[in-house]
Design a protein around this motif. Structure first.
Motif, mmCIF file in Angstrom:
data_model
loop_
_atom_site.group_PDB
_atom_site.id
_atom_site.type_symbol
_atom_site.label_atom_id
_atom_site.label_comp_id
_atom_site.label_asym_id
_atom_site.label_seq_id
_atom_site.Cartn_x
_atom_site.Cartn_y
_atom_site.Cartn_z
ATOM 1 N N THR A 181 0.837 -1.192 0.000
ATOM 2 C CA THR A 181 0.000 0.000 0.000
ATOM 3 C C THR A 181 0.875 1.247 0.000
ATOM 4 N N ASN A 182 0.441 2.257 -0.703
ATOM 5 C CA ASN A 182 1.136 3.535 -0.697
ATOM 6 C C ASN A 182 1.067 4.116 0.714
ATOM 7 N N PRO A 183 2.205 4.406 1.360
ATOM 8 C CA PRO A 183 2.164 4.904 2.741
ATOM 9 C C PRO A 183 1.479 6.263 2.872
ATOM 10 N N PHE A 184 1.351 6.985 1.797
ATOM 11 C CA PHE A 184 0.686 8.285 1.832
ATOM 12 C C PHE A 184 -0.833 8.151 1.832
ATOM 13 N N ASP A 185 -1.334 6.958 1.532
ATOM 14 C CA ASP A 185 -2.781 6.738 1.428
ATOM 15 C C ASP A 185 -3.368 5.920 2.564
ATOM 16 N N ASP A 186 -2.563 5.471 3.505
ATOM 17 C CA ASP A 186 -3.036 4.595 4.580
ATOM 18 C C ASP A 186 -3.664 5.425 5.702
ATOM 19 N N PRO A 187 -4.987 5.376 5.852
ATOM 20 C CA PRO A 187 -5.647 6.204 6.872
ATOM 21 C C PRO A 187 -5.350 5.752 8.300
ATOM 22 N N ASP A 188 -4.852 4.532 8.476
ATOM 23 C CA ASP A 188 -4.592 4.009 9.812
ATOM 24 C C ASP A 188 -3.127 4.090 10.235
ATOM 25 N N ALA A 189 -2.275 4.528 9.347
ATOM 26 C CA ALA A 189 -0.849 4.627 9.649
ATOM 27 C C ALA A 189 -0.564 5.869 10.494
ATOM 28 N N PRO A 190 0.540 5.857 11.239
ATOM 29 C CA PRO A 190 0.938 7.070 11.964
ATOM 30 C C PRO A 190 1.558 8.084 10.992
ATOM 31 N N TYR A 191 1.331 9.353 11.279
ATOM 32 C CA TYR A 191 1.818 10.433 10.423
ATOM 33 C C TYR A 191 2.555 11.477 11.239
ATOM 34 N N LEU A 192 3.302 12.308 10.532
ATOM 35 C CA LEU A 192 3.951 13.499 11.060
ATOM 36 C C LEU A 192 3.398 14.692 10.310
ATOM 37 N N VAL A 193 3.601 15.871 10.868
ATOM 38 C CA VAL A 193 3.372 17.097 10.117
ATOM 39 C C VAL A 193 4.736 17.728 9.918
ATOM 40 N N LEU A 194 5.052 18.023 8.670
ATOM 41 C CA LEU A 194 6.309 18.672 8.328
ATOM 42 C C LEU A 194 6.057 20.113 7.929
ATOM 43 N N VAL A 195 7.093 20.935 8.074
ATOM 44 C CA VAL A 195 7.029 22.327 7.627
ATOM 45 C C VAL A 195 8.374 22.664 6.983
ATOM 46 N N ASN A 196 8.334 23.482 5.947
ATOM 47 C CA ASN A 196 9.582 23.894 5.297
ATOM 48 C C ASN A 196 9.874 25.358 5.621
ATOM 49 N N ASP A 197 10.975 25.871 5.094
ATOM 50 C CA ASP A 197 11.389 27.246 5.386
ATOM 51 C C ASP A 197 10.408 28.293 4.873
ATOM 52 N N GLU A 198 9.573 27.914 3.932
ATOM 53 C CA GLU A 198 8.568 28.833 3.389
ATOM 54 C C GLU A 198 7.276 28.811 4.200
ATOM 55 N N GLY A 199 7.238 27.997 5.266
ATOM 56 C CA GLY A 199 6.043 27.918 6.098
ATOM 57 C C GLY A 199 4.947 27.056 5.505
ATOM 58 N N GLN A 200 5.305 26.196 4.576
ATOM 59 C CA GLN A 200 4.348 25.288 3.946
ATOM 60 C C GLN A 200 4.345 23.974 4.717
ATOM 61 N N TYR A 201 3.165 23.422 4.933
ATOM 62 C CA TYR A 201 3.005 22.210 5.732
ATOM 63 C C TYR A 201 2.723 21.006 4.847
ATOM 64 N N SER A 202 3.071 19.820 5.385
ATOM 65 C CA SER A 202 2.834 18.579 4.670
ATOM 66 C C SER A 202 2.493 17.475 5.657
ATOM 67 N N LEU A 203 1.479 16.694 5.321
ATOM 68 C CA LEU A 203 1.173 15.471 6.045
ATOM 69 C C LEU A 203 2.148 14.423 5.538
ATOM 70 N N TRP A 204 2.855 13.736 6.455
ATOM 71 C CA TRP A 204 3.936 12.854 6.043
ATOM 72 C C TRP A 204 3.868 11.535 6.805
ATOM 73 N N PRO A 205 3.939 10.404 6.115
ATOM 74 C CA PRO A 205 3.940 9.112 6.814
ATOM 75 C C PRO A 205 5.153 9.009 7.747
#
Length: 69
Positions: free
Chosen positions: A2-26
């Motif tokens: 399974t694609n780890p980005f599509d698993d609703p039951d997996a644990p995730y992190l929230v990432l942020v870059n220097d531009e202040g943009q956020y990403s949901l990350w497995p």
């Protein structure tokens, strides 16, 4: 596999870059260069709620700074 980005039951992190943009990350995938953990490992829904609360201005920081000049 399974694609780890599509698993609703997996644990995730929230990432942020220097531009202040956020990403949901497995949590099982290495954090890429240029990104930092903004919210520790948690459920997908909790991470998405965090992003909704924090990322209120979608403009990159560099654009915001240039508009103030």
């Amino acid at each position: 596999m399974t694609n780890p980005f599509d698993d609703p039951d997996a644990p995730y992190l929230v990432l942020v870059n220097d531009e202040g943009q956020y990403s949901l990350w497995p949590a099982s995938v290495e954090v890429p260069d240029g990104w930092a953990v903004a919210h520790a490992e948690d459920t997908r829904d909790t991470c998405l709620e965090y992003i909704d609360r924090q990322w209120t201005d979608m403009r990159p920081r560099s654009l915001v700074r240039s508009m103030r000049s």
